[in-house]
Write a protein that holds these residues in place. Structure first.
Motif, mmCIF file in Angstrom:
data_model
loop_
_atom_site.group_PDB
_atom_site.id
_atom_site.type_symbol
_atom_site.label_atom_id
_atom_site.label_comp_id
_atom_site.label_asym_id
_atom_site.label_seq_id
_atom_site.Cartn_x
_atom_site.Cartn_y
_atom_site.Cartn_z
ATOM 1 N N SER A 12 0.852 -1.199 0.000
ATOM 2 C CA SER A 12 0.000 0.000 0.000
ATOM 3 C C SER A 12 0.882 1.240 0.000
ATOM 4 O O SER A 12 2.117 1.150 -0.024
ATOM 5 C CB SER A 12 -0.923 -0.015 1.226
ATOM 6 N N ARG A 13 0.244 2.414 0.045
ATOM 7 C CA ARG A 13 0.978 3.680 0.050
ATOM 8 C C ARG A 13 0.922 4.304 1.439
ATOM 9 O O ARG A 13 -0.094 4.207 2.143
ATOM 10 C CB ARG A 13 0.380 4.666 -0.958
ATOM 11 N N ASN A 25 1.003 -4.193 4.264
ATOM 12 C CA ASN A 25 0.068 -4.634 5.292
ATOM 13 C C ASN A 25 0.356 -6.097 5.580
ATOM 14 O O ASN A 25 0.201 -6.956 4.713
ATOM 15 C CB ASN A 25 -1.372 -4.448 4.815
ATOM 16 N N GLU A 30 0.422 -2.527 9.636
ATOM 17 C CA GLU A 30 1.175 -1.832 8.596
ATOM 18 C C GLU A 30 2.652 -1.759 8.983
ATOM 19 O O GLU A 30 3.004 -1.328 10.089
ATOM 20 C CB GLU A 30 0.619 -0.426 8.370
ATOM 21 N N GLY A 114 -1.860 4.366 6.836
ATOM 22 C CA GLY A 114 -1.525 5.142 5.639
ATOM 23 C C GLY A 114 -0.922 6.501 5.910
ATOM 24 O O GLY A 114 -0.563 7.228 4.972
#
Length: 451
Positions: A12-13, A25, A30, A114
């Motif tokens: 993910s970013r 993830n 995370e 995030g």
């Protein structure tokens, strides 16, 4: 990622302190890689323990090579001096990954999926406490910051790097530090106060959950210490380097250097010559002396067959300094007291102006030029010049150089300009000098005595 359940791992970013980076993830938690997190903290590995340093905190993560187990909160992680149950470090495809929620908890950062935001450094306030033999100033900060401190004259300045905050004056109840001032300097904040006579000071940090404190103690109960560079201001080293030139019947460069050295020494200044009438320092010894100098002045004569050049010339060095540390600092290095160790080009220019002014006052007109690739000048960390007393092949110059009055005038000009420059330098550094500068009366008397 062979051998891992692909459904439990997804890339993910992440917004990391304002930068868009990649995260992963991992079993519902995370993580970010060492290469990504290395932009905001220092990460090192000591066997099976991962050490993270940043913002005044030290975090220790046991390395669990089983990602699924690492992502549970049954692991014991050390955050500064506290051990807690939290997610820990692991390896993915041989690369080190760290849990963002545990990092944020230990570093005092703000985190949600995030987004990892480091709390801006801000000075929240300054409080004080009066003591029997010292006073205390306490600077409350949102997080730990880099700082430096220095004493110039009687003023202590503590610089907080890249810190937000209000510029204002503070009045305390202390007997030794009754007031202090916070001022902005670009992106930094500077706290300054006057140090009483016979007092010392110390600065130290206290990091705690949710913030940090910088503590400043000052007063006669604190031992006074002074950096060697500050003490050097009161005892600067002047190096005169007269080149040996044959063909004039007298050693004019040594003559001028000796007379100038005598005037300066009589006034209390520390002077070294690189040679006398019988012996001279070798190149390595001369360079070592140049590196210690506060003023380095080479004296020479112009000599080139067939030229019609003549006159006195003061040369200022240009281009890159041959000494790597000098070049590095002049290219932007910053540290407390660094300007006392290595000066910029301004000092050389000022000394050149003073020397040419004193020469003119003594009836000698001097040109100003620049010179590059001169080894000794390039090694001198402070003011450095080459004074060309004239040209061997010029008839008028040879006549002037045969005149004792002309040589005395140049000696007096050298002594006066150097003494004036060093006196002003000491004043700008906030220190008083123990040496008395060569005054007009002293210089004139010494010059007249040689007639």
């Amino acid at each position: 990622m062979a051998g891992l359940a692909g459904a439990q791992i997804a890339f993910s970013r992440l917004n990391l302190a304002g930068q868009q980076v990649q995260s992963v993830n991992l079993y519902g938690a995370e993580y970010a890689s060492q290469s990504v997190l290395g932009r905001v903290v220092r990460i090192s590995r000591e066997g099976q323990v991962i050490r993270v340093e940043g913002y005044g905190h030290v975090l220790l993560f046991p390395l669990d090579e089983d990602p699924q187990r690492a992502a549970t909160d049954f692991n014991t992680v050390q955050l500064d001096t506290t051990r807690v149950k939290a997610r820990t470090a692991t390896l993915l495809n041989g690369n080190l990954y760290l849990p963002l929620d545990t990092l944020a908890r230990g570093l005092g950062a703000e985190y949600r999926a995030g987004n990892f935001r480091v709390i801006p450094a801000r000075l929240q306030g300054v409080s004080s406490r009066a003591g029997a033999s010292s006073d205390r100033l306490v600077l409350d900060l949102t997080r730990d910051v880099s700082f430096s401190d220095e004493l110039r004259g009687t003023t202590v300045t503590v610089t907080l790097e890249d810190v937000q905050g209000e510029a204002r004056r503070y009045t305390t109840r202390g007997a030794f530090v009754p007031r202090a001032q916070v001022a902005r300097d670009g992106e930094d904040l500077r706290l300054s106060f006057t140090l009483p006579p016979g007092s010392g000071y110390r600065v130290y940090r206290v990091v705690r959950p949710g913030g940090a404190r910088l503590v400043v103690d000052a007063g006669p109960g604190i031992p006074y210490t002074s950096p060697a560079l500050l003490e050097r201001i009161s005892r600067p080293l002047i190096v005169l380097d007269p080149a040996r030139v044959e063909g004039l019947g007298r050693d004019v460069t040594l003559d001028v250097a000796r007379r100038a050295a005598e005037l300066l020494s009589q006034a209390g200044w520390q002077v070294r010559l690189t040679r006398d009438g019988q012996s001279a320092l070798g190149l390595n010894q001369k360079l070592a002396l140049a590196r210690r100098s506060d003023v380095y002045l080479a004296l020479d004569l112009g000599r080139f067959p067939g030229t019609d050049r003549g006159g006195v010339t003061v040369y200022e060095p240009t281009g890159r300094a041959t000494a790597q540390i000098v070049e590095a600092v002049r290219s932007g290095g910053k540290a407390p007291y660094i300007d006392l160790a290595i000066g910029g080009s301004g000092g050389t220019k000022r000394l050149s102006e003073l020397l040419r002014g004193e020469l003119k006052g003594g009836g000698v007109t001097a040109q100003a030029e620049t010179v590059s690739r001169t080894l000794t000048l390039g090694e001198a960390p402070q003011a450095a010049l080459l004074l060309e007393l004239g040209w061997v092949g010029n008839e008028d110059d040879r006549a002037d150089l045969a005149s004792s009055g002309h040589l005395r005038a140049m000696s007096v000009a050298v002594a006066r300009s150097v003494a004036t420059y060093l006196t002003a330098r000491a004043a700008n550094a906030g220190r008083t000098v123990s040496a008395t500068p060569a005054t007009d009366t002293q210089a004139s008397s010494a010059a007249g005595a040689g007639q």
